[in-house]
Design a protein around this motif. Structure first.
Motif, PDB file in Angstrom:
ATOM      1  N   ALA A 196     -18.914  -5.829   3.895  1.00  0.00           N
ATOM      2  CA  ALA A 196     -17.641  -5.934   4.289  1.00  0.00           C
ATOM      3  C   ALA A 196     -16.626  -4.501   4.011  1.00  0.00           C
ATOM      4  N   ILE A 197     -16.870  -4.125   2.918  1.00  0.00           N
ATOM      5  CA  ILE A 197     -16.235  -2.673   2.566  1.00  0.00           C
ATOM      6  C   ILE A 197     -16.232  -1.803   3.485  1.00  0.00           C
ATOM      7  N   LYS A 198     -17.666  -1.485   3.785  1.00  0.00           N
ATOM      8  CA  LYS A 198     -17.991  -0.476   4.685  1.00  0.00           C
ATOM      9  C   LYS A 198     -17.347  -0.786   6.037  1.00  0.00           C
ATOM     10  N   GLU A 199     -17.411  -1.956   6.524  1.00  0.00           N
ATOM     11  CA  GLU A 199     -17.036  -2.310   7.838  1.00  0.00           C
ATOM     12  C   GLU A 199     -15.423  -2.257   7.966  1.00  0.00           C
ATOM     13  N   SER A 200     -14.698  -2.517   6.859  1.00  0.00           N
ATOM     14  CA  SER A 200     -13.348  -2.707   6.921  1.00  0.00           C
ATOM     15  C   SER A 200     -12.494  -1.502   7.090  1.00  0.00           C
ATOM     16  N   ARG A 201     -11.327  -1.368   7.618  1.00  0.00           N
ATOM     17  CA  ARG A 201     -10.412  -0.393   7.924  1.00  0.00           C
ATOM     18  C   ARG A 201      -9.423  -0.182   6.853  1.00  0.00           C
ATOM     19  N   VAL A 202      -9.027  -1.373   6.387  1.00  0.00           N
ATOM     20  CA  VAL A 202      -8.077  -1.282   5.368  1.00  0.00           C
ATOM     21  C   VAL A 202      -8.459  -2.378   4.238  1.00  0.00           C
ATOM     22  N   ILE A 203      -8.279  -1.806   2.931  1.00  0.00           N
ATOM     23  CA  ILE A 203      -8.215  -2.525   1.890  1.00  0.00           C
ATOM     24  C   ILE A 203      -6.902  -2.992   1.066  1.00  0.00           C
ATOM     25  N   LEU A 204      -6.747  -4.199   1.285  1.00  0.00           N
ATOM     26  CA  LEU A 204      -5.225  -4.591   0.415  1.00  0.00           C
ATOM     27  C   LEU A 204      -5.749  -4.953  -1.006  1.00  0.00           C
ATOM     28  N   ALA A 205      -5.100  -4.035  -2.208  1.00  0.00           N
ATOM     29  CA  ALA A 205      -5.451  -4.236  -3.413  1.00  0.00           C
ATOM     30  C   ALA A 205      -4.484  -4.842  -3.985  1.00  0.00           C
ATOM     31  N   VAL A 206      -4.846  -6.349  -4.401  1.00  0.00           N
ATOM     32  CA  VAL A 206      -3.939  -7.301  -4.992  1.00  0.00           C
ATOM     33  C   VAL A 206      -3.511  -6.663  -6.404  1.00  0.00           C
ATOM     34  N   VAL A 207      -2.516  -6.494  -6.915  1.00  0.00           N
ATOM     35  CA  VAL A 207      -2.296  -5.768  -8.254  1.00  0.00           C
ATOM     36  C   VAL A 207      -1.090  -6.636  -8.849  1.00  0.00           C
ATOM     37  N   GLY A 208      -1.544  -7.555  -9.865  1.00  0.00           N
ATOM     38  CA  GLY A 208      -0.584  -8.287 -10.554  1.00  0.00           C
ATOM     39  C   GLY A 208      -0.281  -7.572 -11.977  1.00  0.00           C
ATOM     40  N   GLN A 209       0.678  -8.354 -12.720  1.00  0.00           N
ATOM     41  CA  GLN A 209       1.295  -7.866 -13.978  1.00  0.00           C
ATOM     42  C   GLN A 209      -0.073  -7.696 -14.874  1.00  0.00           C
ATOM     43  N   GLY A 210      -0.107  -6.647 -15.657  1.00  0.00           N
ATOM     44  CA  GLY A 210      -1.185  -6.197 -16.521  1.00  0.00           C
ATOM     45  C   GLY A 210      -2.582  -5.884 -16.048  1.00  0.00           C
ATOM     46  N   TRP A 211      -2.617  -5.784 -14.539  1.00  0.00           N
ATOM     47  CA  TRP A 211      -3.964  -5.138 -14.134  1.00  0.00           C
ATOM     48  C   TRP A 211      -4.417  -3.942 -14.592  1.00  0.00           C
ATOM     49  N   ASP A 212      -3.598  -2.870 -14.814  1.00  0.00           N
ATOM     50  CA  ASP A 212      -3.850  -1.638 -15.238  1.00  0.00           C
ATOM     51  C   ASP A 212      -4.575  -2.006 -16.710  1.00  0.00           C
ATOM     52  N   ALA A 213      -3.963  -2.863 -17.420  1.00  0.00           N
ATOM     53  CA  ALA A 213      -4.420  -3.118 -18.951  1.00  0.00           C
ATOM     54  C   ALA A 213      -5.567  -3.724 -18.897  1.00  0.00           C
ATOM     55  N   VAL A 214      -6.014  -4.519 -17.939  1.00  0.00           N
ATOM     56  CA  VAL A 214      -7.223  -5.231 -17.720  1.00  0.00           C
ATOM     57  C   VAL A 214      -8.501  -4.260 -17.514  1.00  0.00           C
TER      58      VAL A 214
END
Length: 164
Positions: A53-71
């Motif tokens: 699905a990643i290879k076929e998709s044209r757009v990735i929507l990356a859902v980023v919540g609070q603390g995402w980078d800390a995780v």
């Protein structure tokens, strides 16, 4: 074939991804959207389905919540980075040159390059959109309009023009 891939952390952001998925389905149709927990049929090897699905998709929507980078940083510290599908999906999309739009949830700050591991640092430079529970209609309208614009640049016809 999915054109839009929803990337999210199941531990914290699945609720927003599910809502976004429902709204996107109303706008573009179920076949155009890939969300692993809805799109992968029972008995299918989820690893292959996600990578395909990643290879076929044209757009990735990356859902980023609070603390995402800390995780992400904590996964690195513990040596668990290779077990995070959300991270692997993004790293694969970056390597493939797929368009990625970070979708920042309520309270999530902009991504900072130095707070991200090497394989995801590029995300800090990607223009993001917001999806806030206080402004769902307006934020979703903006997201869907941007997606319509992007997909039309590839001559991809989009689903329901009336929206949610």
């Amino acid at each position: 074939m999915p054109y839009i891939f929803l990337n999210y952390r199941t531990q914290s952001d699945a609720y927003a991804a599910a809502l976004l998925d429902e709204l996107l389905i109303r706008r573009f149709g179920a076949d155009a959207i890939f969300r692993a927990s809805r799109s992968i049929r029972p008995g299918v090897d989820y690893r292959q389905a996600i990578l395909s699905a990643i290879k076929e998709s044209r757009v990735i929507l990356a859902v980023v919540g609070q603390g995402w980078d800390a995780v992400i940083r904590e996964e690195d510290r513990r040596g668990e980075a290779g077990n995070s599908w959300a991270r692997m999906e993004l790293a694969e999309a970056i390597r493939d040159g797929t368009v990625i739009i970070p979708i920042l949830l309520a309270g999530a700050p902009s991504l900072v390059k130095m707070d991200l591991p090497d394989d995801l640092r590029g995300l800090a430079h990607y223009q993001y959109l917001r999806f806030d529970y206080r402004n769902i209609s307006q934020d979703f309208f903006r997201i869907s309009e941007e997606l319509v614009h992007l997909l039309s640049t590839w001559n991809i016809a989009v689903g329901n023009e009336s929206g949610p």
